[in-house]
Design an enzyme around this catalytic site. Structure first.
Site, PDB file in Angstrom:
ATOM      1  N   GLY A  11      -7.461   4.702   2.824  1.00 33.42           N
ATOM      2  CA  GLY A  11      -6.068   5.106   2.624  1.00 33.42           C
ATOM      3  C   GLY A  11      -5.970   6.468   1.953  1.00 33.42           C
ATOM      4  O   GLY A  11      -6.973   7.177   1.781  1.00 33.42           O
ATOM      5  N   ASP A  32     -11.801  -1.570   4.133  1.00 36.08           N
ATOM      6  CA  ASP A  32     -10.401  -1.386   4.530  1.00 36.08           C
ATOM      7  C   ASP A  32     -10.129  -2.209   5.788  1.00 36.08           C
ATOM      8  O   ASP A  32     -11.024  -2.389   6.609  1.00 36.08           O
ATOM      9  CB  ASP A  32     -10.142   0.112   4.806  1.00 36.08           C
ATOM     10  CG  ASP A  32      -8.697   0.489   4.576  1.00 36.08           C
ATOM     11  OD1 ASP A  32      -7.851  -0.003   5.337  1.00 36.08           O
ATOM     12  OD2 ASP A  32      -8.413   1.259   3.644  1.00 36.08           O
ATOM     13  N   ASP A  57     -10.775  -7.603   5.381  1.00 38.09           N
ATOM     14  CA  ASP A  57      -9.476  -7.840   4.761  1.00 38.09           C
ATOM     15  C   ASP A  57      -9.683  -8.522   3.407  1.00 38.09           C
ATOM     16  O   ASP A  57     -10.389  -9.528   3.326  1.00 38.09           O
ATOM     17  CB  ASP A  57      -8.653  -8.740   5.696  1.00 38.09           C
ATOM     18  CG  ASP A  57      -7.179  -8.673   5.361  1.00 38.09           C
ATOM     19  OD1 ASP A  57      -6.837  -8.850   4.170  1.00 38.09           O
ATOM     20  OD2 ASP A  57      -6.383  -8.432   6.276  1.00 38.09           O
ATOM     21  N   VAL A  58      -9.063  -7.986   2.377  1.00 41.32           N
ATOM     22  CA  VAL A  58      -9.281  -8.543   1.028  1.00 41.32           C
ATOM     23  C   VAL A  58      -8.646  -9.910   0.841  1.00 41.32           C
ATOM     24  O   VAL A  58      -8.896 -10.561  -0.183  1.00 41.32           O
ATOM     25  CB  VAL A  58      -8.793  -7.587  -0.100  1.00 41.32           C
ATOM     26  CG1 VAL A  58      -9.644  -6.338  -0.191  1.00 41.32           C
ATOM     27  CG2 VAL A  58      -7.303  -7.268   0.033  1.00 41.32           C
ATOM     28  N   LYS A  90       0.463 -11.539  -0.084  1.00 41.49           N
ATOM     29  CA  LYS A  90      -0.878 -12.139   0.055  1.00 41.49           C
ATOM     30  C   LYS A  90      -1.963 -11.127  -0.307  1.00 41.49           C
ATOM     31  O   LYS A  90      -2.937 -11.453  -0.998  1.00 41.49           O
ATOM     32  CB  LYS A  90      -1.096 -12.623   1.502  1.00 41.49           C
ATOM     33  CG  LYS A  90      -0.420 -13.941   1.794  1.00 41.49           C
ATOM     34  CD  LYS A  90      -0.484 -14.282   3.270  1.00 41.49           C
ATOM     35  CE  LYS A  90      -1.808 -14.852   3.693  1.00 41.49           C
ATOM     36  NZ  LYS A  90      -1.738 -15.327   5.116  1.00 41.49           N
ATOM     37  N   ALA A 113      -5.592  -1.066  -9.159  1.00 42.43           N
ATOM     38  CA  ALA A 113      -4.571  -0.022  -8.944  1.00 42.43           C
ATOM     39  C   ALA A 113      -3.202  -0.691  -8.999  1.00 42.43           C
ATOM     40  O   ALA A 113      -2.659  -1.113  -7.990  1.00 42.43           O
ATOM     41  CB  ALA A 113      -4.796   0.656  -7.602  1.00 42.43           C
ATOM     42  N   TYR A 144       6.073  -6.362  -3.160  1.00 43.40           N
ATOM     43  CA  TYR A 144       5.122  -5.401  -3.741  1.00 43.40           C
ATOM     44  C   TYR A 144       5.140  -5.509  -5.266  1.00 43.40           C
ATOM     45  O   TYR A 144       4.085  -5.681  -5.895  1.00 43.40           O
ATOM     46  CB  TYR A 144       5.530  -4.001  -3.283  1.00 43.40           C
ATOM     47  CG  TYR A 144       4.646  -2.872  -3.740  1.00 43.40           C
ATOM     48  CD1 TYR A 144       3.389  -2.659  -3.179  1.00 43.40           C
ATOM     49  CD2 TYR A 144       5.095  -1.959  -4.703  1.00 43.40           C
ATOM     50  CE1 TYR A 144       2.604  -1.578  -3.565  1.00 43.40           C
ATOM     51  CE2 TYR A 144       4.309  -0.887  -5.098  1.00 43.40           C
ATOM     52  CZ  TYR A 144       3.065  -0.696  -4.527  1.00 43.40           C
ATOM     53  OH  TYR A 144       2.293   0.369  -4.921  1.00 43.40           O
ATOM     54  N   THR A 174       2.318   9.443  -6.446  1.00 42.49           N
ATOM     55  CA  THR A 174       1.215  10.383  -6.219  1.00 42.49           C
ATOM     56  C   THR A 174       1.359  10.983  -4.822  1.00 42.49           C
ATOM     57  O   THR A 174       1.860  10.314  -3.914  1.00 42.49           O
ATOM     58  CB  THR A 174      -0.120   9.640  -6.394  1.00 42.49           C
ATOM     59  OG1 THR A 174      -0.156   9.121  -7.725  1.00 42.49           O
ATOM     60  CG2 THR A 174      -1.316  10.532  -6.171  1.00 42.49           C
TER      61      THR A 174
END
Ligand code: NAD
Ligand code: UDP
Length: 309
Positions: A11, A32, A57-58, A90, A113, A144, A174
């Protein structure tokens, strides 16, 4: 030489972090699922010794031998994280849980993060780390905001229950090269509109404020937060220079020499009215503060967008 896992490494921020960690002589595993990441962002890294890419995928548990984990996997633009809000929750929750489990089993350090969004539409200004926030739990941003909040809870409980070396940074807006041209964030939208002489879309009346940090500064702060001994955070990382969105639009028009006109569009639901980090804690504990002023950072970002698009 450390072996470092960066989730969300393809990303915007992750790709800069991977590059900097390689520059420092580490082995880097960039993981990623390519939801908002791109191969373009990491193309130059493939050729470098010590770099490895894993498409995964995490939300799934995994076993990778690592010394440190930077957990960035999660779409960050409102347009992208609201595209599939259940997946965003998720990713935030299960992603944090799976990465913490990996850190616990490996005895690895892990850094989350997190985000200024955990403060919601803040009633304290500038935002200090002890402010607990003003989040709408049922609004469109909640997938989020609440996902990131529960991730902070998991990080804190892993530290208390298992002694995991789990650290939290709260990133404020950012910007810089490698932002997606169409991810809907304000800096990329305005620059793309300006360089193509299209209307600049201000949502609301443009009096809402944000404080923009150049990506290289942020990455330096992230590494400082990971490397500092006995540090847990949470710590705000951002640039305290606050500006209105109208001011940003005018700056980008001026710096691109664009003929674009400003047009006004409805303000999205729950869009925070103001945002500015108090970075006293980062200054004191990490000796960190941003080095790039907004004029300089926007110029570099415009150069990138002109070259690419
Ligand atoms: P980005 O969308 O460019 O990067 C996120 C990366 O995570 C992408 O490469 C995406 O494909 C990947 N990803 C998403 N879901 C995944 C999953 N389930 N499994 C594996 N990978 C997945 O966003 P960014 O701006 O680089 O943000 C990186 C991190 O920093 C995010 O966690 C974000 O919440 C946080 N953050 C960013 C900002 C900002 O202003 N950019 C502000 C606050 C917090
Ligand atoms: N914004 C805007 N025009 C755009 C995109 C965003 O006026 O084309 C506004 C948005 O409503 C918000 C601010 O710019 O007030 C920052 O938006 P962004 O999506 O970049 O980040 P966030 O809202 O998460 O801080």
């Amino acid at each position: 030489m450390k072996k470092i896992l960066v989730t969300g490494g393809a990303g915007f921020i992750g790709s800069h972090l991977c590059r900097r960690l390689l520059d420092e002589g580490n082995k880097v595993i960039c993981l990623d699922n390519m939801f908002t990441g791109t191969y373009d962002n990491i193309r130059e890294l493939y050729a470098r010794p010590g770099f490895e890419f894993v498409n995964a995928d995490v939300i799934n548990p995994m076993h990778i031998e690592v010394d440190e984990i930077y957990n960035l996997a999660c779409p960050a633009s409102p347009v992208q994280y609201q595209y599939d809000p259940v997946m965003t929750t998720k990713t935030s929750f299960l992603g944090a849980l799976n990465m913490l489990e990996l850190a616990r089993k490996m005895g690895a350090k892990i850094l989350q993060a997190s985000t200024s969004e955990i403060y919601g539409d803040p009633l304290v200004h500038p935002q200090t780390e002890d402010y607990r926030g003003n989040v709408n739990t049922i609004g469109p941003r909640a997938c989020y905001d609440e996902g990131k909040r529960v991730a902070e809870t998991l990080f804190s409980d892993y530290r208390r229950m298992y002694g995991t070396d789990a650290r939290i940074i709260r990133i404020f807006n950012t910007y810089g090269p490698h932002m997606l041209e169409n991810d809907g964030r304000v800096v990329s939208n305005f620059i793309m509109q300006a360089i193509h002489n299209k209307n600049i879309t201000i949502y609301g009346d443009g009096t809402q404020t944000r404080s923009f940090c150049y990506v290289d500064d942020l990455v330096a702060g992230m590494i400082a937060a990971m490397n500092k001994a006995d540090f847990t955070g949470p710590v705000n990382l951002g640039n305290p220079r606050e500006m209105t969105i109208l001011e940003l639009a005018r700056m980008i028009i001026r710096k691109t020499g664009s003929g674009s006109q400003i047009v006004y569009r409805p303000l999205p639901v729950d869009d925070p009215v103001k945002r500015k980090p108090d970075i006293s804690f980062a200054r004191k504990e990490l000796g960190w503060e941003p080095q790039t002023d907004i004029e300089q950072g926007i110029r570099k970002t415009i150069e990138y967008f002109r070259m690419k698009y």
